[in-house]
Design a protein around this motif. Sequence first.
Motif, PDB file in Angstrom:
ATOM      1  N   TYR A   1       0.827  -1.204   0.000  1.00  0.00           N
ATOM      2  CA  TYR A   1       0.000   0.000   0.000  1.00  0.00           C
ATOM      3  C   TYR A   1       0.865   1.258   0.000  1.00  0.00           C
ATOM      4  O   TYR A   1       2.001   1.259   0.471  1.00  0.00           O
ATOM      5  CB  TYR A   1      -0.940   0.004   1.213  1.00  0.00           C
ATOM      6  N   LYS A   2       0.290   2.324  -0.541  1.00  0.00           N
ATOM      7  CA  LYS A   2       0.925   3.639  -0.472  1.00  0.00           C
ATOM      8  C   LYS A   2       0.222   4.460   0.607  1.00  0.00           C
ATOM      9  O   LYS A   2      -0.887   4.124   1.039  1.00  0.00           O
ATOM     10  CB  LYS A   2       0.859   4.332  -1.831  1.00  0.00           C
ATOM     11  N   LEU A   3       0.864   5.531   1.006  1.00  0.00           N
ATOM     12  CA  LEU A   3       0.325   6.368   2.068  1.00  0.00           C
ATOM     13  C   LEU A   3      -0.140   7.694   1.504  1.00  0.00           C
ATOM     14  O   LEU A   3       0.597   8.354   0.761  1.00  0.00           O
ATOM     15  CB  LEU A   3       1.389   6.608   3.141  1.00  0.00           C
ATOM     16  N   GLY A   4      -1.354   8.100   1.859  1.00  0.00           N
ATOM     17  CA  GLY A   4      -1.883   9.399   1.477  1.00  0.00           C
ATOM     18  C   GLY A   4      -1.409  10.453   2.462  1.00  0.00           C
ATOM     19  O   GLY A   4      -1.753  10.411   3.642  1.00  0.00           O
ATOM     20  N   ILE A   5      -0.614  11.401   1.963  1.00  0.00           N
ATOM     21  CA  ILE A   5      -0.030  12.432   2.819  1.00  0.00           C
ATOM     22  C   ILE A   5      -0.750  13.748   2.570  1.00  0.00           C
ATOM     23  O   ILE A   5      -0.806  14.230   1.435  1.00  0.00           O
ATOM     24  CB  ILE A   5       1.477  12.594   2.527  1.00  0.00           C
ATOM     25  N   GLY A   6      -1.302  14.308   3.647  1.00  0.00           N
ATOM     26  CA  GLY A   6      -2.075  15.542   3.510  1.00  0.00           C
ATOM     27  C   GLY A   6      -1.648  16.600   4.501  1.00  0.00           C
ATOM     28  O   GLY A   6      -0.477  16.697   4.892  1.00  0.00           O
ATOM     29  N   GLY A   7      -2.606  17.392   4.940  1.00  0.00           N
ATOM     30  CA  GLY A   7      -2.327  18.555   5.773  1.00  0.00           C
ATOM     31  C   GLY A   7      -1.662  18.252   7.092  1.00  0.00           C
ATOM     32  O   GLY A   7      -1.085  19.156   7.711  1.00  0.00           O
ATOM     33  N   THR A   8      -1.718  17.007   7.543  1.00  0.00           N
ATOM     34  CA  THR A   8      -1.097  16.644   8.820  1.00  0.00           C
ATOM     35  C   THR A   8       0.364  17.080   8.890  1.00  0.00           C
ATOM     36  O   THR A   8       0.824  17.577   9.924  1.00  0.00           O
ATOM     37  CB  THR A   8      -1.188  15.121   9.040  1.00  0.00           C
TER      38      THR A   8
ATOM     39  N   THR B   1      -5.586  16.293  -0.391  1.00  0.00           N
ATOM     40  CA  THR B   1      -6.088  17.359   0.489  1.00  0.00           C
ATOM     41  C   THR B   1      -7.225  16.901   1.394  1.00  0.00           C
ATOM     42  O   THR B   1      -7.413  17.455   2.477  1.00  0.00           O
ATOM     43  CB  THR B   1      -6.605  18.565  -0.326  1.00  0.00           C
ATOM     44  N   ASP B   2      -8.025  15.934   0.952  1.00  0.00           N
ATOM     45  CA  ASP B   2      -9.252  15.536   1.661  1.00  0.00           C
ATOM     46  C   ASP B   2     -10.226  16.704   1.758  1.00  0.00           C
ATOM     47  O   ASP B   2     -11.090  16.734   2.634  1.00  0.00           O
ATOM     48  CB  ASP B   2      -8.946  14.990   3.059  1.00  0.00           C
ATOM     49  N   ALA B   3     -10.069  17.698   0.899  1.00  0.00           N
ATOM     50  CA  ALA B   3     -10.960  18.856   0.912  1.00  0.00           C
ATOM     51  C   ALA B   3     -12.422  18.399   0.760  1.00  0.00           C
ATOM     52  O   ALA B   3     -12.705  17.461   0.027  1.00  0.00           O
ATOM     53  CB  ALA B   3     -10.579  19.803  -0.224  1.00  0.00           C
ATOM     54  N   PRO B   4     -13.322  19.061   1.504  1.00  0.00           N
ATOM     55  CA  PRO B   4     -13.157  20.300   2.284  1.00  0.00           C
ATOM     56  C   PRO B   4     -12.679  20.090   3.718  1.00  0.00           C
ATOM     57  O   PRO B   4     -12.687  21.035   4.501  1.00  0.00           O
ATOM     58  CB  PRO B   4     -14.569  20.884   2.269  1.00  0.00           C
ATOM     59  N   ALA B   5     -12.262  18.867   4.088  1.00  0.00           N
ATOM     60  CA  ALA B   5     -11.757  18.604   5.440  1.00  0.00           C
ATOM     61  C   ALA B   5     -10.233  18.657   5.452  1.00  0.00           C
ATOM     62  O   ALA B   5      -9.593  18.958   4.453  1.00  0.00           O
ATOM     63  CB  ALA B   5     -12.263  17.242   5.922  1.00  0.00           C
ATOM     64  N   MET B   6      -9.649  18.363   6.596  1.00  0.00           N
ATOM     65  CA  MET B   6      -8.207  18.211   6.799  1.00  0.00           C
ATOM     66  C   MET B   6      -7.431  19.455   6.368  1.00  0.00           C
ATOM     67  O   MET B   6      -6.503  19.400   5.570  1.00  0.00           O
ATOM     68  CB  MET B   6      -7.691  16.967   6.073  1.00  0.00           C
ATOM     69  N   GLN B   7      -7.807  20.584   6.943  1.00  0.00           N
ATOM     70  CA  GLN B   7      -7.183  21.859   6.596  1.00  0.00           C
ATOM     71  C   GLN B   7      -5.706  21.879   6.969  1.00  0.00           C
ATOM     72  O   GLN B   7      -5.319  21.354   8.014  1.00  0.00           O
ATOM     73  CB  GLN B   7      -7.893  23.008   7.314  1.00  0.00           C
TER      74      GLN B   7
END
Length: 290
Positions: free
Chosen positions: A198-205, A230-236
């Motif tokens: 698996y790959k990892l989704g890297i976002g605002g964290t 981004t997981d927009a509109p979440a994970m600002q």
Amino acid sequence: MKFTDSHCHLDFQAFHQSLPTLLQQCHDKHIHRIIVPSVTPERWQSVLSLTEQLKAKVNIACGLGIHPWFLIPGNELSAENIDLDFQTKQLKKTLKIALDNNHQQVVAIGECGIDVFKAKKNTHNEQAFAKNIELQQQCFEMQLQLAQEHNLPVIVHHCQSHQYIVPLLKKYNVSKGGVIHAFSGNYQQAKAYLDLGYKLGIGGTITYPRAKKTINAVKRLPLASLVIETDAPAMQPLGQQGMNNSPLNLLIVFQALVAIRAESSDVVAQQLELNVDQLFFADERKLGAR
């Protein structure tokens, strides 16, 4: 450089009025692809419709799945008084038909997974919690089975559920693997997912300095194991708490990633695009590969 937002909920209400302008802005910032995972059967047609915007300058592809928050009619994550087997069989039948009828637009199954935090929040005793988790597990297993049958990757939602998810990923061994969405764990947890393909989704964290364990993990991991989202509109990202997130903020995530990696920005961007291509668009017939 070109970029792909590998997880963005463009079908949500937050984007309805501004979508044409937003897609033009994404194009201007070289965000040329967006993958839109669905959260509930009621939203499948909305995400499928987004992929049909052929005049848009941004290619949109989608995932079809059932988010663990939305397993029960009425969007209540409560499983105390339902027949789990019947519920899962009905959902599987519905999802299989949707996948068969829309295979060219669909690049993944998801968003699906297990959320222990929500289960604790939405149940009032141990028995209700146990049944809730059982329902989530059954539905996640069902979607992993369909991923195997349709040769699709999965987009995995997780929250305090590493101990439940890893054994199921081992059990079903989905050939295309998938993405662990919104990864926020440590290096050991990351390695467990990578070892399963698996790959990892890297976002605002990673824009938050306090997320040290995740930043340190992302710094050590192979670049070939990462995608950005981004997981927009979440994970600002940092500095935008309380606001709706946007796919335009993908560049903030990218810049944060470059800042903690040893590679140049060009190398990072090229590898991220290759990772997305290999995972979601290896089949050139998919809409997003245009």
